[in-house]
Enzyme design. Structure first.
Site, PDB file in Angstrom:
ATOM      1  N   TYR A 144       0.865  -1.187   0.000  1.00  0.00           N
ATOM      2  CA  TYR A 144       0.000   0.000   0.000  1.00  0.00           C
ATOM      3  C   TYR A 144       0.895   1.228   0.000  1.00  0.00           C
ATOM      4  O   TYR A 144       1.855   1.290   0.777  1.00  0.00           O
ATOM      5  CB  TYR A 144      -0.888  -0.012   1.241  1.00  0.00           C
ATOM      6  CG  TYR A 144      -1.726   1.229   1.453  1.00  0.00           C
ATOM      7  CD1 TYR A 144      -1.446   2.109   2.500  1.00  0.00           C
ATOM      8  CD2 TYR A 144      -2.797   1.536   0.617  1.00  0.00           C
ATOM      9  CE1 TYR A 144      -2.211   3.250   2.702  1.00  0.00           C
ATOM     10  CE2 TYR A 144      -3.567   2.681   0.820  1.00  0.00           C
ATOM     11  CZ  TYR A 144      -3.271   3.524   1.865  1.00  0.00           C
ATOM     12  OH  TYR A 144      -4.033   4.656   2.066  1.00  0.00           O
ATOM     13  N   ASP A 239       9.376   2.842  -1.105  1.00  0.00           N
ATOM     14  CA  ASP A 239       8.376   3.529  -0.277  1.00  0.00           C
ATOM     15  C   ASP A 239       8.729   3.233   1.177  1.00  0.00           C
ATOM     16  O   ASP A 239       8.387   2.174   1.704  1.00  0.00           O
ATOM     17  CB  ASP A 239       6.968   3.043  -0.620  1.00  0.00           C
ATOM     18  CG  ASP A 239       5.928   3.694   0.284  1.00  0.00           C
ATOM     19  OD1 ASP A 239       4.713   3.504   0.031  1.00  0.00           O
ATOM     20  OD2 ASP A 239       6.318   4.369   1.258  1.00  0.00           O
ATOM     21  N   LYS A 267       5.351   9.706   8.204  1.00  0.00           N
ATOM     22  CA  LYS A 267       5.215   9.182   9.567  1.00  0.00           C
ATOM     23  C   LYS A 267       6.267   9.728  10.531  1.00  0.00           C
ATOM     24  O   LYS A 267       6.191  10.875  10.971  1.00  0.00           O
ATOM     25  CB  LYS A 267       5.188   7.645   9.532  1.00  0.00           C
ATOM     26  CG  LYS A 267       3.965   7.091   8.756  1.00  0.00           C
ATOM     27  CD  LYS A 267       3.905   5.591   8.803  1.00  0.00           C
ATOM     28  CE  LYS A 267       2.883   5.037   7.821  1.00  0.00           C
ATOM     29  NZ  LYS A 267       1.514   4.993   8.351  1.00  0.00           N
TER      30      LYS A 267
HETATM   31  P1  KE4 Z   1      -0.425   8.579   4.436  1.00  0.00           P
HETATM   32  O1  KE4 Z   1      -0.975   9.231   3.202  1.00  0.00           O
HETATM   33  O2  KE4 Z   1      -1.491   7.787   5.181  1.00  0.00           O
HETATM   34  O3  KE4 Z   1       0.368   9.523   5.344  1.00  0.00           O
HETATM   35  O4  KE4 Z   1       0.697   7.499   3.956  1.00  0.00           O
HETATM   36  C1  KE4 Z   1       0.311   6.514   3.022  1.00  0.00           C
HETATM   37  C2  KE4 Z   1       1.281   5.353   3.103  1.00  0.00           C
HETATM   38  C3  KE4 Z   1       2.252   5.232   2.131  1.00  0.00           C
HETATM   39  N1  KE4 Z   1       3.150   4.224   2.156  1.00  0.00           N
HETATM   40  C4  KE4 Z   1       3.123   3.301   3.147  1.00  0.00           C
HETATM   41  C5  KE4 Z   1       4.143   2.198   3.137  1.00  0.00           C
HETATM   42  C6  KE4 Z   1       2.155   3.385   4.182  1.00  0.00           C
HETATM   43  O5  KE4 Z   1       2.144   2.452   5.166  1.00  0.00           O
HETATM   44  C7  KE4 Z   1       1.214   4.423   4.162  1.00  0.00           C
HETATM   45  C8  KE4 Z   1       0.125   4.559   5.219  1.00  0.00           C
HETATM   46  N2  KE4 Z   1       0.031   3.491   6.159  1.00  0.00           N
HETATM   47  C9  KE4 Z   1      -1.292   3.262   6.719  1.00  0.00           C
HETATM   48  C10 KE4 Z   1      -1.204   2.108   7.717  1.00  0.00           C
HETATM   49  N3  KE4 Z   1      -0.845   0.885   7.140  1.00  0.00           N
HETATM   50  C11 KE4 Z   1      -1.865   4.481   7.354  1.00  0.00           C
HETATM   51  C12 KE4 Z   1      -3.104   4.257   8.209  1.00  0.00           C
HETATM   52  C13 KE4 Z   1      -4.335   4.811   7.569  1.00  0.00           C
HETATM   53  O6  KE4 Z   1      -4.493   4.667   6.340  1.00  0.00           O
HETATM   54  O7  KE4 Z   1      -5.157   5.386   8.328  1.00  0.00           O
END
Ligand code: KE4
Length: 430
Positions: A144, A239, A267
């Site tokens: 993801y 990523d 993060k």
């Molecule tokens: P954000 O747009 O949520 O800040 O980041 C997206 C993203 C991109 N790449 C990786 C590897 C990620 O894990 C994420 C976001 N992770 C999720 C949890 N697995 C965020 C939690 C959520 O979607 O509320």
């Protein structure tokens, strides 16, 4: 466990927010629960609006590697707050955090801040397409990269390559340029490259997968991606939104001795405030507006509060012994969970550093298909039991548990003991 106030807030939220939340996974639907509303966090603890206390292993999905309300982060925010919340103009903190990132992450010679990981990956792919003049992107099933149209795709017909939209609103044309391969399957990528390599702008990968649950890269997988990218003229994009500053100070690329062409971050570098970043070789990043023609922008990008919290976090993480301490805590928890699960036999644990997942399947879990053999009903029962014991885990089998520097030995022992009690109850069920 009292939950009246959370319930009432959720009832109100359902009228105002889709699903009552601002991000789907926190709705706790995967475990059949209503979401908890939290009042405050302190160190390794979370306190919900009904006064229940939990040991927190979500850590805001990764950012809070220091735990909640770390003194250094709070002090940095208080100092920055009184100077202004946003200028919409450059500020010294953006330069300081950029310098820290460029000094630390092997592949990053230049970096652009964004406000989320989604923006970071979306922008990185645009830059890769602009830099290579190519359209197609390879991603991996189970990985993801945020809510990016072209990356919200699922495996289409056949196994390896055709992808289909994974969400209404994503057009077939958008998904048509996204090619899918199985994680840890170099042959699948090689097959795509043999047929379409000259059209591929980028291979984007979580160097340690965290969004199908934690799945480490197989030996040679990342190196093989690097060779396939180099030989075809595509860019390798790590990523590291989740793994950056998590699995090592320099991220997974430092841990595995790799130098991708571009890296996405998020993060931890915001210390709990909205942030993302993408970076890479100078010649690639110089194509980004206004230095180059590839447009990317954000009103609050480089926001002084996010920069202050991120910088304070990285300064703490840079101190000697920090990752050794994280490793000790994480290994202790993993051993405790493995001992707890040994009796049941139908559980396997994957861990890289302070991110781990207990899968309710015999394993090994090496990709999305094997992750999905997990018994999600059993995971749900485990989740509910642990919540009742005051342990707040990510509400999905396909997420990562995060250990922070704030977790105490008592937290970890108590968590393993609760897991053991649950597993014994499974044994009694047969
Ligand atoms: P954000 O747009 O949520 O800040 O980041 C997206 C993203 C991109 N790449 C990786 C590897 C990620 O894990 C994420 C976001 N992770 C999720 C949890 N697995 C965020 C939690 C959520 O979607 O509320």
């Amino acid at each position: 466990m009292k939950s009246e106030k959370s319930h009432r807030l959720f009832e109100e939220a359902l009228k105002l927010l889709p699903g009552g939340v601002n991000s789907p996974v926190r709705a706790m639907r995967a475990v059949g629960l209503e979401p908890l509303f939290f009042d405050r966090g302190a160190g390794s603890r979370l306190f919900d609006v009904d006064g229940n206390e939990y040991v927190d292993f979500v850590g805001s999905w990764g950012p809070l590697i220091l735990g909640h309300c770390h003194e250094a982060v709070i002090e940095a925010l208080e100092k920055s707050l009184r100077r202004g919340t946003s200028f919409g103009a450059p500020s010294p903190l953006e330069v300081e955090l950029a310098a820290k990132v460029c000094q630390t992450v092997p592949s990053v010679e230049m970096v652009r801040m964004t406000n989320s990981g989604t923006e970071a990956t979306m922008s990185a792919l645009r830059v890769a397409r602009g830099y290579t003049g190519r359209d197609k992107v390879i991603k991996f099933e189970g990985c993801y990269h945020g809510a990016v149209d072209s990356l919200l795709v699922q495996a289409g017909s056949g196994v390896a390559t055709l992808s289909l939209p994974d969400s209404p609103g994503v057009t077939r044309r958008t998904s048509a340029d996204t090619l899918l391969a199985r994680y840890n399957d170099l042959d699948a990528v090689r097959a795509i490259m043999d047929g379409q390599g000259e059209q591929v702008a980028a291979i984007i990968v979580e160097p340690v997968a965290g969004n199908m649950g934690v799945v480490p890269p197989a030996a040679g997988f990342l190196e093989g991606l690097g060779e396939l990218a180099r030989s075809s003229g595509a860019l390798l994009v790590f990523d590291e939104v989740m793994t950056g500053f998590r699995v090592a100070f320099g991220g997974a690329q430092q841990l595995f001795g790799m130098t991708p062409d571009m890296t996405c971050l998020g993060k931890i570098i915001g210390g709990g405030l909205p942030v993302g970043a993408f970076g890479g070789r100078r010649e690639i990043m110089e194509t980004v507006a206004p230095a180059g023609g590839t447009y990317q922008a954000g009103t609050l990008s480089g926001n002084p509060l996010a920069m202050a919290a991120g910088l304070a976090t990285l300064i703490e993480l840079e101190k000697p012994g920090v990752y050794g301490e994280l490793e000790e805590k994480s290994a202790a928890l993993a051993e405790g969970l493995k001992e707890a699960a040994a009796a049941s036999g139908r559980v396997s644990l994957n861990r890289v550093g302070s991110m781990m997942t207990l899968f309710f399947t015999a394993g090994p879990v090496t990709d999305f298909d094997s992750a999905r053999t997990s018994d999600v009903n059993r995971f749900t029962a485990y989740y509910k039991y642990m919540l009742g014991q005051g342990v707040y885990l990510p509400p999905s089998q396909f997420e990562a548990v995060f250990v922070s520097l704030a977790h105490t030995d008592e937290d970890l022992k108590r968590t393993a003991a609760a897991a053991a009690a649950f597993m014994e109850s499974l044994g009694r069920e047969g």
